[in-house]
Enzyme design. Sequence first.
Site, mmCIF file in Angstrom:
data_model
loop_
_atom_site.group_PDB
_atom_site.id
_atom_site.type_symbol
_atom_site.label_atom_id
_atom_site.label_comp_id
_atom_site.label_asym_id
_atom_site.label_seq_id
_atom_site.Cartn_x
_atom_site.Cartn_y
_atom_site.Cartn_z
ATOM 1 N N GLY A 10 12.095 -1.125 1.842
ATOM 2 C CA GLY A 10 11.509 -2.211 2.616
ATOM 3 C C GLY A 10 10.630 -1.659 3.714
ATOM 4 O O GLY A 10 10.153 -0.525 3.645
ATOM 5 N N CYS A 11 10.444 -2.444 4.743
ATOM 6 C CA CYS A 11 9.600 -2.029 5.867
ATOM 7 C C CYS A 11 10.124 -0.735 6.468
ATOM 8 O O CYS A 11 11.314 -0.605 6.755
ATOM 9 C CB CYS A 11 9.581 -3.135 6.920
ATOM 10 N N PHE A 12 9.230 0.211 6.670
ATOM 11 C CA PHE A 12 9.668 1.521 7.158
ATOM 12 C C PHE A 12 10.082 1.536 8.621
ATOM 13 O O PHE A 12 10.735 2.464 9.073
ATOM 14 C CB PHE A 12 8.660 2.622 6.864
#
EC number: 1.8.4.11
Length: 165
Positions: A10-12
Amino acid sequence: MIKSIWIAGGCFWGIQKYFDSIIGVNHTVVGYSQGNVINPSYEQVCTQTTNHTETVQIDYDDRFVSLISILEHLYQIIDPFSLNKQGDDVGSQYRSGIYYVDHDDEFIIKDFLLKKQNQTPKKIMIEVERLRNFNIAEEYHQKYLDKNPNSYCHVDLSLSKKEFR
């Protein structure tokens, strides 16, 4: 010894913030990997035409944290059964993956995921590949949640208090 592993889930932003709090993790940097464009911009990655995934490079001291422990942490903070989606983040750039450069790590990763797969009838959707084309993301993405603590994050950061050995 200092080793490196690259993970996506997902979003880092949340992945980086989470792993920065793990004892034995010396350094993290966010970037884009597994794609077909050299040095893509965030905007290019978001078009889903570059095949990149948001990835976190984790440099860790294996005297204090093992690769298995890092994998356990990843497994607990993502939905391992979700394809191209974590939390509210949807798209191929948010797919889950574990990327390695050390051939020995490949066997550890695959064995870990096989054991997890044997515990559930649901298909684990974490890709495992040799690292390709890792490009460091723009500076404003680095340590984003440290700079913007009230921003969206799909990761339950309180889980970093639980250690796996």
